[in-house]
Scaffold this active site. Structure first.
Site, PDB file in Angstrom:
ATOM      1  N   ASP A 132       0.743  -1.279   0.000  1.00 51.88           N
ATOM      2  CA  ASP A 132       0.000   0.000   0.000  1.00 51.88           C
ATOM      3  C   ASP A 132       0.768   1.320   0.000  1.00 51.88           C
ATOM      4  O   ASP A 132       0.162   2.382   0.089  1.00 51.88           O
ATOM      5  CB  ASP A 132      -1.077  -0.017   1.088  1.00 51.88           C
ATOM      6  CG  ASP A 132      -0.688   0.562   2.441  1.00 51.88           C
ATOM      7  OD1 ASP A 132       0.451   0.969   2.644  1.00 51.88           O
ATOM      8  OD2 ASP A 132      -1.575   0.605   3.307  1.00 51.88           O
ATOM      9  N   CYS A 189     -28.317  -3.243   0.033  1.00 53.49           N
ATOM     10  CA  CYS A 189     -27.858  -2.664   1.308  1.00 53.49           C
ATOM     11  C   CYS A 189     -27.169  -1.313   1.089  1.00 53.49           C
ATOM     12  O   CYS A 189     -26.344  -1.160   0.187  1.00 53.49           O
ATOM     13  CB  CYS A 189     -26.893  -3.625   1.990  1.00 53.49           C
ATOM     14  SG  CYS A 189     -26.229  -3.012   3.552  1.00 53.49           S
ATOM     15  N   CYS A 192     -23.512   1.347   4.782  1.00 51.90           N
ATOM     16  CA  CYS A 192     -22.287   2.160   4.835  1.00 51.90           C
ATOM     17  C   CYS A 192     -22.564   3.603   4.400  1.00 51.90           C
ATOM     18  O   CYS A 192     -22.087   4.565   5.024  1.00 51.90           O
ATOM     19  CB  CYS A 192     -21.183   1.531   3.991  1.00 51.90           C
ATOM     20  SG  CYS A 192     -21.600   1.282   2.249  1.00 51.90           S
ATOM     21  N   CYS A 196     -22.235   7.011   7.179  1.00 53.09           N
ATOM     22  CA  CYS A 196     -21.048   7.881   7.129  1.00 53.09           C
ATOM     23  C   CYS A 196     -21.409   9.296   7.594  1.00 53.09           C
ATOM     24  O   CYS A 196     -22.184   9.987   6.931  1.00 53.09           O
ATOM     25  CB  CYS A 196     -20.482   7.925   5.710  1.00 53.09           C
ATOM     26  SG  CYS A 196     -19.022   8.991   5.586  1.00 53.09           S
ATOM     27  N   CYS A 212     -13.495  12.050   3.949  1.00 54.38           N
ATOM     28  CA  CYS A 212     -13.445  10.883   4.834  1.00 54.38           C
ATOM     29  C   CYS A 212     -12.769  11.235   6.167  1.00 54.38           C
ATOM     30  O   CYS A 212     -11.770  11.960   6.197  1.00 54.38           O
ATOM     31  CB  CYS A 212     -12.675   9.769   4.123  1.00 54.38           C
ATOM     32  SG  CYS A 212     -12.506   8.268   5.080  1.00 54.38           S
ATOM     33  N   CYS A 239     -11.022   5.750  10.855  1.00 54.49           N
ATOM     34  CA  CYS A 239     -12.456   5.559  11.092  1.00 54.49           C
ATOM     35  C   CYS A 239     -12.850   4.184  10.562  1.00 54.49           C
ATOM     36  O   CYS A 239     -12.418   3.793   9.483  1.00 54.49           O
ATOM     37  CB  CYS A 239     -13.264   6.648  10.388  1.00 54.49           C
ATOM     38  SG  CYS A 239     -15.045   6.446  10.539  1.00 54.49           S
ATOM     39  N   CYS A 242     -17.849   2.656   8.302  1.00 56.49           N
ATOM     40  CA  CYS A 242     -18.432   1.988   7.133  1.00 56.49           C
ATOM     41  C   CYS A 242     -18.143   0.492   7.120  1.00 56.49           C
ATOM     42  O   CYS A 242     -18.813  -0.274   6.423  1.00 56.49           O
ATOM     43  CB  CYS A 242     -17.976   2.655   5.832  1.00 56.49           C
ATOM     44  SG  CYS A 242     -16.233   2.451   5.450  1.00 56.49           S
ATOM     45  N   CYS A 246     -21.200  -2.795   8.178  1.00 56.26           N
ATOM     46  CA  CYS A 246     -21.370  -3.727   7.058  1.00 56.26           C
ATOM     47  C   CYS A 246     -21.824  -5.091   7.570  1.00 56.26           C
ATOM     48  O   CYS A 246     -21.144  -5.696   8.411  1.00 56.26           O
ATOM     49  CB  CYS A 246     -20.055  -3.865   6.295  1.00 56.26           C
ATOM     50  SG  CYS A 246     -20.140  -5.070   4.940  1.00 56.26           S
TER      51      CYS A 246
END
Length: 307
Positions: A132, A189, A192, A196, A212, A239, A242, A246
Site C-alpha cells: 500500500d 444494502c 455504509c 457515514c 473521509c 475511522c 463503514c 457492514c
C-alpha cells in the site's frame, strides 16, 4: 498430470497459507482497463484532497508490468487484523488496523519470506513485494483475483470474513494459473452510505477521499475544517464506521498475529488519558505503531477538535 503452472500455483498458495496469510489469489499482470477511467474521473474531481501522491505514477498504478520487468502474475494476499479485544467505551477511537505494530513492517517481512520460498522451491523467479505505499491498485487486483468484491464503501469485502484485513501483492515474472473474480454481494444494502457522518460515500462504490474521517485525521496536515466539527463521532485516528455497519463483518474472526495485538495500555485509555497524553507515553504505547504517522502533534490536534 499436473502442469508446471498448476504446480507452481499450488506451491505459492500453500506457502502463503503457511506464513499466515488469510487467502491468496492470482491474476494475469496487465493493464487495468476498467479502472483507468474510474481513477481518472476520481482524480479530476479532486477526491484525493491533499493526497497528492495519488496523482503520481498514473500509468504504473494501472499497469504492473511498468513496475516489474517482464511481469506475468500479480499474487494478491490478505492478512487479517480484526482484534479480539477492543478499546474502552469511554475513549477516543482509533481504527482497528492501528491497534498493533505498523503493518507495513510486519507484512513486508512475510512477503519477503514468501518470495524467498518461491525462489527456493521453483527457481529463478524475479519480482517485487508491495504493501500500500507503492502505486498499485491493491483492491482492484484482489477483486480481479477472486478474493472478494469491492463494496459500496470501496473496501474489498468477502462473504466469509468481511473486510477487516490488509491487502498486499507480489508481482512476479512467472506464469501461473489465474483465478476468476467473484460476484458482488452488496445487494440493496446501503448501511455504509447511510452511516457515514461526513457523507464521504457520495455514490455507491465512490468515496470522496477528501471528505473521509480517515483523511482528515491522518492525511490532512492543515487545520481541520470547522464545518466538520461534531461529525467525527470521537474518531481520533482513522475511522471504521463503514466497516462496522457492514453486515458481512459479522463474520469477522480475530486475527492470530501477535504483532497486531494492542498494547494493553491503549485498550484501557479513557478520554482523559488521551487528552493528557505526554510524549513519553505516546512513544511507549505507540512504539512502531501506525499512529507515528500523525505524530503526537497531529493526534493532539485531532483530540482538541473532538472535545
Amino acid at each position: 498430470m499436473i502442469n508446471n503452472k498448476e504446480k507452481y500455483t499450488n506451491i505459492i498458495k500453500a506457502e502463503a497459507n503457511r506464513l499466515g496469510f488469510l487467502s491468496c489469489g492470482i491474476s494475469k499482470a496487465g493493464f487495468l482497463e476498467e479502472e483507468a477511467p474510474r481513477l481518472e474521473n476520481w482524480l479530476n474531481k479532486q477526491m484525493q484532497g491533499q493526497m497528492f501522491y495519488m496523482e503520481d505514477h498514473f500509468d504504473k498504478r494501472l499497469n504492473p508490468t511498468l513496475l516489474v520487468n517482464d511481469a506475468k502474475s500479480v499474487v494478491s494476499l490478505l492478512i487479517n487484523y480484526y482484534p479480539s479485544e477492543f478499546q474502552n467505551n469511554d475513549s477516543y477511537k482509533i481504527s482497528k488496523y492501528a491497534y498493533g505494530k505498523d503493518y507495513h513492517n510486519v507484512i513486508t517481512k512475510k512477503l519477503r519470506k514468501l518470495l524467498r520460498s518461491i525462489k527456493t522451491q521453483i527457481g529463478d523467479v524475479h519480482g517485487r513485494t508491495f504493501i500500500d505505499i507503492a502505486p498499485v491498485l491493491d483492491k482492484a487486483w484482489a477483486a480481479k483475483s477472486g478474493l472478494g468484491w469491492i463494496g459500496k464503501n470501496s473496501n474489498l469485502i468477502t462473504q466469509k470474513v468481511g473486510s477487516f484485513y490488509f491487502i498486499a501483492e507480489l508481482i512476479i515474472d512467472l506464469e501461473l494459473e489465474y483465478d476468476s473474480p467473484t460476484t458482488d454481494h452488496c445487494g440493496t444494502c446501503t448501511a455504509c452510505i447511510d452511516s457515514c457522518p461526513t457523507q464521504a460515500i457520495v455514490a455507491p462504490y465512490v468515496v470522496d477521499g477528501s471528505k473521509c474521517i480517515s483523511y482528515f485525521t491522518i492525511e490532512l496536515k492543515d487545520n481541520l475544517p470547522q464545518e466538520m466539527k461534531g461529525k467525527f463521532n470521537d474518531w481520533a485516528f482513522g475511522c471504521d464506521i463503514c466497516q462496522d455497519v457492514c453486515p458481512w463483518n459479522k463474520f469477522s474472526k480475530p486475527h492470530n498475529e501477535p504483532l497486531f495485538n494492542a498494547n494493553p495500555e491503549l485498550l484501557s485509555f479513557t478520554k482523559k488519558d488521551w487528552e493528557e497524553i505526554t510524549e513519553e507515553t505516546f512513544n511507549k504505547v505507540f512504539q512502531n505503531s501506525p499512529l507515528k504517522r500523525t505524530k503526537l502533534e497531529g493526534l493532539k490536534r485531532n483530540i482538541t477538535f473532538l472535545k
